[in-house]
Design a protein around this motif. Sequence first.
Motif, mmCIF file in Angstrom:
data_model
loop_
_atom_site.group_PDB
_atom_site.id
_atom_site.type_symbol
_atom_site.label_atom_id
_atom_site.label_comp_id
_atom_site.label_asym_id
_atom_site.label_seq_id
_atom_site.Cartn_x
_atom_site.Cartn_y
_atom_site.Cartn_z
ATOM 1 N N ILE A 1 -34.678 -0.158 -41.822
ATOM 2 C CA ILE A 1 -35.081 0.638 -43.145
ATOM 3 C C ILE A 1 -34.221 -0.025 -44.207
ATOM 4 C CG2 ILE A 1 -35.252 2.714 -44.184
ATOM 5 C CD1 ILE A 1 -35.914 4.008 -41.464
ATOM 6 N N TRP A 2 -32.984 0.172 -43.664
ATOM 7 C CA TRP A 2 -32.013 0.112 -44.879
ATOM 8 C C TRP A 2 -31.173 -1.500 -44.921
ATOM 9 C CZ3 TRP A 2 -31.704 5.098 -42.761
ATOM 10 C CH2 TRP A 2 -32.153 5.860 -43.684
ATOM 11 N N ILE A 3 -30.903 -2.180 -43.572
ATOM 12 C CA ILE A 3 -30.439 -3.281 -43.420
ATOM 13 C C ILE A 3 -31.418 -4.734 -43.754
ATOM 14 C CG2 ILE A 3 -28.633 -4.838 -42.123
ATOM 15 C CD1 ILE A 3 -27.372 -2.091 -42.719
ATOM 16 N N PHE A 4 -32.254 -4.613 -43.106
ATOM 17 C CA PHE A 4 -33.374 -5.489 -43.099
ATOM 18 C C PHE A 4 -33.598 -6.267 -44.575
ATOM 19 C CE2 PHE A 4 -35.820 -5.963 -38.826
ATOM 20 C CZ PHE A 4 -34.592 -6.255 -38.329
ATOM 21 N N PRO A 5 -33.903 -5.047 -45.536
ATOM 22 C CA PRO A 5 -34.164 -5.718 -46.821
ATOM 23 C C PRO A 5 -33.220 -6.290 -47.389
ATOM 24 C CG PRO A 5 -34.694 -3.347 -46.752
ATOM 25 C CD PRO A 5 -34.211 -3.737 -45.497
ATOM 26 N N LEU A 6 -31.817 -6.180 -46.911
ATOM 27 C CA LEU A 6 -30.847 -6.777 -47.536
ATOM 28 C C LEU A 6 -30.311 -8.375 -47.055
ATOM 29 C CD1 LEU A 6 -28.015 -3.925 -47.061
ATOM 30 C CD2 LEU A 6 -29.221 -4.567 -49.133
ATOM 31 N N ILE A 7 -31.248 -8.395 -45.858
ATOM 32 C CA ILE A 7 -31.029 -9.820 -45.331
ATOM 33 C C ILE A 7 -32.283 -10.703 -45.624
ATOM 34 C CG2 ILE A 7 -29.050 -9.769 -43.933
ATOM 35 C CD1 ILE A 7 -30.717 -8.829 -41.525
#
Lengths: 422, 245
Positions: free
Chosen positions: A289-295
């Motif tokens: 939810i939170w880390i994937f969009p950042l990468i």
Amino acid sequence: MFKFWASILKEFRLLIRDKVGLALMFIMPITLVIIITNIQNNAFDFIKNKGVNVIVCNNDSGNVSKDFISSLQKTEMFNVINIKKRVCNTEIKKYNALVVIEIPQNYSKQIKNKIKKISNKALINFGLNNDSTIANENILADSIAITFNRSLQNNYRYAINSALQSAMFITENRLLIKELYFEINGKEISESFEKEIINDGNVFKKKITIKDKNKIPNATQHNIPAWTVFAMFFMIISLGGNIVREKLSGNFIRLKILPASYFVSLISKQIIYLLVVVVLVITIFSIGIWIFPLINLPALNMPNNILGLFLVSTVCGLTAISYALCIGVFANTQEQSSGFGAVSIVILAVIGGVFVPPFAMPDSFHLITKFSPFYWSLQAYYDLFLENNKFIDVLINILPLLINIVIFQLIAFIGLKRKNLI
Amino acid sequence: MLALEINNLNFRYKGQANLCLSNINLQINESERFGLFGPNGAGKTTLIYLMTGLLQPISGESMVFGRKIKQRNGVKRLFGFVPQDFAFYEELSLEHNLEYFGAWSGIDKNEIKQRTDELLEILGLTEYRKIAIKKFSGGMKRRVNLAIGVIHKPRILFLDEPTVGVDVQTRHAIINYLKQLNSEGTTLIYTSHLLKEAEDLCEHIALIDEGKVIANNSLVNLLKEYNESGLEGLFLKLTGKAYRD
């Protein structure tokens, strides 16, 4: 009750003291989920028809090339990137393009000439024109150059080639009809009539079903549950080893002499590892939810049915724990437990579609895949993420997993009885 | 009162043709210090497992304080067991091990706490109560093994080589504590290859060889009967000098 509580507390203390085992339980799936999702993201995008990136280098200034590019975009198969300058490798990498199309100079003019010649030839054949000199002229035009990314497989090349040819036919047909209409009627074709006879939209109506089993998840929707379930099953190394260690040590004899059933100990182990499953699911899903969009990976969109998600995760976890219990009961050494456990999990994961998703498998595998609990776990998660299933649908989906749990627990019970462990 | 009574007991392991123990008859009185001896492979550990109900005989019966041993749930609480191998969770602290095994022995939280304090004091382990057992020396682990076996003050305590591999000081402490326990009413059923220690501890002796009881009497009577001055001489006289394993 005090014995039960003491057992749970003991299992919890043993677990938190096994820092290496705990780290492996979490670090391994987290690493895998990030790496594999990254690797698979492009392939999933392609399969999901999000569009193939196509670089178009248009050296022509006429309308035909513009019409062709417009037709390409209408196929919804391509993301067209227009580039004026000469295409080089850096541009291909920059846009992650699989195809490069170069339209030659004066392409529109050449195509128009070609159409004019075809039109005249047709009119002669219809008996409406008798200028045979035009009809005998060469009607070839300079070709559009298509370059495929060398990593693209042949079947994808054929598919892309066909789509490009379709776009070209639509463009040429439109021009031909316009030309013929003008030659016959002496005026331009009306826009409405042109649309009526040239249908470049969707030929087939989309098949709408109540429940579309063929819906395909994106890389995140596949990999997050897939590697979470894989991690749950990989707990076999820790739980199976725990049971074997206890069985082989003097502890087991001591426990059997004392006034309590070994079942209490086995249930306590299962409860503690179920807690690990819950923490594992929360951790990996949070990363989605939170880390994937950042990468630059697609974020995991949680289903509306959170209770269903909890139920599916719990049942998947219990299936994994029951399998570990089976291995732990039957293994005679820790090496057997971890060796057979790890190998069997990898095989079941491959069959069940963790590495290559079931929808991407050949038809011959579709029956085999159903023998793996991973398959049913993934299907239950897919349905939650893609269909936003209601609670009753969730129950139907987890039924095969519940059957798996009963079978594994029963096998473990028979093993405990046969080995005089209870 | 008889603490343990074994009548015409026969046993063989699955797949074995010959009996491992044949026609065993033993009577152990309450508060007795009973020694069970024999060469390697004689069947001592198997007999202990049969006495505790861990194994079931093919014929014959065992009674504990007049109750059939098959009704294990009724008699389990009476048993304590100190195995030859270390039987505890090395990753856990001494206190947590005693808490866990105490709960499994059927005593409540308060009694566990009280017995833990008492046992750690007697066995000189008080200052190590919060330390993981894996950090302990061999002698300390032996004492922990004993403490766990007696946390619930069992009426019958089975001891399978409780002092193997320890120094003189630890052996002395363990034997003294066992004598103290016995004086408080606990029946001791002890097996070991340390015959000097056995002479010091045991009042009654049974010698087993090749699955049969070959001698069963008080130590004093046996020594007198076979005209031997010590248990080791008696042992060799009855079982011979040939290797058995």
